[in-house]
Design a protein around this motif. Structure first.
Motif, PDB file in Angstrom:
ATOM      1  N   MET A 195      20.532  96.674 132.047  1.00 59.79           N
ATOM      2  CA  MET A 195      21.496  97.507 131.326  1.00 59.79           C
ATOM      3  C   MET A 195      22.947  97.296 131.762  1.00 59.79           C
ATOM      4  O   MET A 195      23.873  97.540 130.997  1.00 59.79           O
TER       5      MET A 195
ATOM      6  N   GLY B  40      14.773 102.909 140.169  1.00 59.80           N
ATOM      7  CA  GLY B  40      15.254 101.543 140.370  1.00 59.80           C
ATOM      8  C   GLY B  40      16.757 101.526 140.280  1.00 59.80           C
ATOM      9  O   GLY B  40      17.406 102.469 140.734  1.00 59.80           O
TER      10      GLY B  40
ATOM     11  N   SER C 129      22.399  97.763 140.195  1.00 59.36           N
ATOM     12  CA  SER C 129      21.231  97.004 139.717  1.00 59.36           C
ATOM     13  C   SER C 129      21.657  95.885 138.779  1.00 59.36           C
ATOM     14  O   SER C 129      22.606  96.032 138.010  1.00 59.36           O
TER      15      SER C 129
ATOM     16  N   ARG D 136      15.366 104.720 131.840  1.00 61.94           N
ATOM     17  CA  ARG D 136      16.514 104.772 130.933  1.00 61.94           C
ATOM     18  C   ARG D 136      16.027 104.942 129.484  1.00 61.94           C
ATOM     19  O   ARG D 136      14.975 104.401 129.106  1.00 61.94           O
TER      20      ARG D 136
ATOM     21  N   ARG E  47      28.929 100.683 142.155  1.00 63.94           N
ATOM     22  CA  ARG E  47      29.708 100.519 140.911  1.00 63.94           C
ATOM     23  C   ARG E  47      30.334 101.845 140.478  1.00 63.94           C
ATOM     24  O   ARG E  47      31.382 101.863 139.838  1.00 63.94           O
TER      25      ARG E  47
END
Ligand code: SF4
Length: 309
Positions: free
Chosen positions: A49, A86, A58, A114, A193
């Motif tokens: 994603m 995750g 990730s 997600r 992030r």
């Protein structure tokens, strides 16, 4: 609701019910756990994603944890609740086998997926539910307007929609209200992030604006019953202060304890990264330690109860 298990942990009794309700009881004014009764476990860093705020950083080629080999799993107390995350857990090749192993060990697996991955893998997720391999299902919201999304969520009685304070907009929540859904509000993590994104002035202004909106609207969301359940992680509690909209007695009754964000760890929870083979007080903690063989040792270490720190 049906009782799944009742057990003793330190000075209190834990009752777990099949709708996800947990009740801790004793005659004292504090709870002292002997072992963690819930764990936040990262099993993979793989995810396609590429979300800009991903605090796990990730990536499409992220590593998977060697989840079938870790010995601490075999020594967990029965009915320990595992929140598997995750990355995208569905990309881990051993995910199904790991869930079967956990079921055989009488562990209670919950997972977070997600929205895009949830909708793309509905049949597989139904299978996991039907085989009793997962109990709680967290679905990270991305598009509340997606065709069929709300109906799909309602197929799973223990589904909880996860939203992030500072990312979710009030229009998103309005779109989901009054369907009898459950939501979990997660704090915005200025980590990896998430920290980088927050350093950008425009993004920061946008995130802060959404946080303020949610702070202002929270009483209306709760008092007007937009959702069947509104819950918070510890970081969201810090950011949104839900205790301001209820009595101290009500708050004391539902609060599950501190997870060490600001020092003391009074919750019976622990974070384990099976990809990097590290454990910590929570997923934002900078201080991380190599995984040990026994969860009790890790728990006592984090609480500073064995002289190791
Ligand atoms: S935030 Fe979740 S969905 Fe987005 S990249 Fe990270 S793990 Fe994947």
């Amino acid at each position: 609701m049906n009782l799944i298990s009742k057990y003793q942990n330190g000075n209190y009794t834990v009752s777990l019910y099949d709708d996800g309700t947990k009740v801790r009881e004793n005659d004292l004014n504090f709870f002292e756990a002997d072992f963690p009764e819930s764990m936040d476990i990262k099993i993979t860093n793989r995810c396609n994603m590429n979300c800009p705020m991903c605090h796990e950083d990730s990536k499409c080629d992220g590593a998977n944890g060697d989840i079938m080999s870790e010995s601490f799993i075999d020594r967990l107390h029965p009915y320990t609740e595992l929140a598997l995350g995750g990355g995208n857990v569905l990309e881990h090749p051993d995910f199904y086998d790991f869930l079967v192993k956990c079921k055989n060990l009488k562990l209670i697996c919950n997972t977070t997926i997600r929205q895009e991955h949830f909708m793309q893998n509905l049949d597989f997720i139904r299978k996991l539910r039907d085989e009793g391999l997962i109990y709680g299902l967290g679905i990270s919201l991305s598009d509340p307007w997606q065709d069929g999304f709300i109906d799909a969520v309602k197929e799973f009685p223990n589904a909880v929609i996860h939203v992030i304070n500072g990312i979710v907009a009030m229009q998103d929540l309005e779109q989901l209200r009054y369907y009898g859904l459950k939501i979990l509000i997660l704090g915005y993590k200025e980590f990896r992030r998430g920290e980088k994104l927050y350093e950008n002035a425009d993004a920061k202004e946008h995130i802060d604006g959404l946080k303020q909106d949610l702070y202002n609207y929270l009483p209306e969301i709760v008092y007007h019953g937009w959702f069947d359940v509104v819950s918070f992680d510890n970081l969201a509690i810090k950011q949104l202060k839900p205790q301001r909209i209820m009595s101290k007695e009500a708050w004391d009754e539902i609060y599950m304890g501190d997870d060490g964000l600001d020092g003391e760890m009074t919750s019976a929870s622990i974070y384990v990264d099976m990809v990097k083979r590290e454990f910590a007080r929570n997923s934002c903690a900078v201080d991380r330690y190599p995984i040990m063989d026994d969860i009790k040792d890790m728990f006592n270490f984090l609480r500073g109860r064995n002289g190791l720190d």
